[in-house]
Write an enzyme that holds these catalytic residues in place. Sequence first.
Site, PDB file in Angstrom:
ATOM      1  NE  ARG A 161       0.140 -18.733  -0.737  1.00 36.46           N
ATOM      2  CZ  ARG A 161       0.355 -20.047  -0.688  1.00 36.46           C
ATOM      3  NH1 ARG A 161      -0.291 -20.787   0.186  1.00 36.46           N
ATOM      4  NH2 ARG A 161       1.180 -20.607  -1.533  1.00 36.46           N
TER       5      ARG A 161
ATOM      6  CE  LYS B  15      -3.185   3.470   1.770  1.00 36.82           C
ATOM      7  NZ  LYS B  15      -2.842   4.858   1.381  1.00 36.82           N
TER       8      LYS B  15
ATOM      9  CE  LYS C  85      -5.570   5.538   7.884  1.00 36.31           C
ATOM     10  NZ  LYS C  85      -4.130   5.442   7.849  1.00 36.31           N
TER      11      LYS C  85
ATOM     12  NE  ARG D  81      -6.579   3.890   3.409  1.00 34.39           N
ATOM     13  CZ  ARG D  81      -6.343   2.815   4.129  1.00 34.39           C
ATOM     14  NH1 ARG D  81      -7.142   1.775   4.019  1.00 34.39           N
ATOM     15  NH2 ARG D  81      -5.326   2.771   4.963  1.00 34.39           N
TER      16      ARG D  81
ATOM     17  CD  GLU E 171       0.245  11.586   8.321  1.00 32.90           C
ATOM     18  OE1 GLU E 171      -0.897  11.892   7.924  1.00 32.90           O
ATOM     19  OE2 GLU E 171       1.101  11.076   7.564  1.00 32.90           O
TER      20      GLU E 171
ATOM     21  CG  ASN F  55      -2.346   9.054  -0.153  1.00 35.23           C
ATOM     22  OD1 ASN F  55      -1.922   8.523   0.860  1.00 35.23           O
ATOM     23  ND2 ASN F  55      -2.932   8.381  -1.127  1.00 35.23           N
TER      24      ASN F  55
ATOM     25  CG  HIS G 285       5.501  10.154   7.354  1.00 32.36           C
ATOM     26  ND1 HIS G 285       5.561  10.043   5.979  1.00 32.36           N
ATOM     27  CD2 HIS G 285       4.173  10.199   7.660  1.00 32.36           C
ATOM     28  CE1 HIS G 285       4.339   9.999   5.486  1.00 32.36           C
ATOM     29  NE2 HIS G 285       3.479  10.094   6.480  1.00 32.36           N
TER      30      HIS G 285
ATOM     31  CG  HIS H 165       5.443   9.412   0.373  1.00 29.27           C
ATOM     32  ND1 HIS H 165       4.282   8.809  -0.022  1.00 29.27           N
ATOM     33  CD2 HIS H 165       5.542   9.175   1.708  1.00 29.27           C
ATOM     34  CE1 HIS H 165       3.714   8.218   1.019  1.00 29.27           C
ATOM     35  NE2 HIS H 165       4.454   8.438   2.080  1.00 29.27           N
TER      36      HIS H 165
ATOM     37  CD  GLU I  76      -4.828   5.286  -1.563  1.00 29.12           C
ATOM     38  OE1 GLU I  76      -4.441   5.068  -0.414  1.00 29.12           O
ATOM     39  OE2 GLU I  76      -4.105   5.743  -2.460  1.00 29.12           O
TER      40      GLU I  76
ATOM     41  CG  HIS J 243       1.171  11.732   2.405  1.00 28.42           C
ATOM     42  ND1 HIS J 243       0.382  12.594   3.135  1.00 28.42           N
ATOM     43  CD2 HIS J 243       1.573  10.776   3.282  1.00 28.42           C
ATOM     44  CE1 HIS J 243       0.296  12.165   4.382  1.00 28.42           C
ATOM     45  NE2 HIS J 243       1.010  11.068   4.500  1.00 28.42           N
TER      46      HIS J 243
HETATM   47  N1  GLY Z   1      -1.822   6.921   5.366  1.00 26.49           N
HETATM   48  C1  GLY Z   1      -2.872   7.042   4.452  1.00 26.49           C
HETATM   49  C2  GLY Z   1      -3.801   5.875   4.457  1.00 26.49           C
HETATM   50  O1  GLY Z   1      -3.753   5.045   5.344  1.00 26.49           O
HETATM   51  O2  GLY Z   1      -4.604   5.742   3.573  1.00 26.49           O
END
Ligand code: GLY
Length: 349
Positions: free
Chosen positions: A116, A138, A211, A225, A180, A229, A252, A236, A221, A232
């Site tokens: 956990r 993330k 960031k 945040r 990115e 994206n 990516h 994606h 998010e 994306h």
């Molecule tokens: N890759 C986008 C984020 O970390 O929110």
Amino acid sequence: MNVEIALKDRAYEVVLGEGVRREVFDFIRHSRPRAQALVVVTSSSFRTQSWFDFVDAERVQVIEVPEGESAKNFSALEDLCEELAQRKLSRDDVLIGVGGGAITDVVGFAAAVYLRGVPVVHVATSLVGQVDAAIGGKTAINLAAGKNLVGAFHQPLGVFCDFETLASLPERERLSGMGEIAKCWLLEGRDVRSLEATSLAQLIEMSVRLKAAIVGEDELESGRRALLNYGHTLAHAIEALALARDADELRHGEAVAIGLAYAARLAHVLGRVDADVVVRHDEVLDTLGLHRNVPRDLDTMDIVRTMGHDKKAHHDLTFVLAGPQGFEVVAGIDPETVVRVLESFRGEA
Ligand code: GLY
């Protein structure tokens, strides 16, 4: 140079610079003095690099996971957790992810769920890892239905971005990171004319600072945040479809670059921005050496269906788009418009 991720009770630093990987074990000794086992998780292509010398095999255990995205599935995660259990890793010990974005994603997720939650440190050795994936907590693995659909937020104790590891980066990996970086440059609204004169170290620092500011404000998010994206939704989708047939077809950040160009066109067709915004996106991508061609043999309707599965989608087509108030998340975009703009964008190639 250090950039702080200012989270109330989980603040940590991103350490940037030449040779900073060598500081990792001292950092762990100070921040987790009770740690007895240090377990580095990496893949064989990283382990054989000369910069891997910072891992002293006498004092540190090393586990290998499959290369790239093939490490981001339940089976590889299960194998990794079984290995951790066999090595009796406890909550006092520390997991260390060494590699690119795929490694830090899966190692971060293992650290989030094994017992956990165990502490993790990331040594990001790819450009995508350094400017995005390793920072902000993330973590994820993929499903057949899409990228990063199973994951957790699990903040690391620290992130080390060693510029020396970038010297051995294959060209396409470098380009992937540039995708990115282009996203960050565009989100910051920077002038394309200063892009050529900006060093790689400065580009990395700019991306990390952006960031850090966004994650510090919205860790989980629930708001701003989501702007990270940008590009994306399409990225994606085409990445998942390409990955299903050839792991090496589309990186990516290459997909993100295509997604950025498309998002600018969609924003323009929706009347949110003038045509000069599209031109600015193309100039930024061109300057960074990025192409914007959707792989030819992907079916447009498959792409649009896959976009509907994106995590950001609210049961509809959701994009981050530029607009009069700056960038924002726009949900419920008419699928016919999405298809029409995609067809016309593909027709430009
Ligand atoms: N890759 C986008 C984020 O970390 O929110």
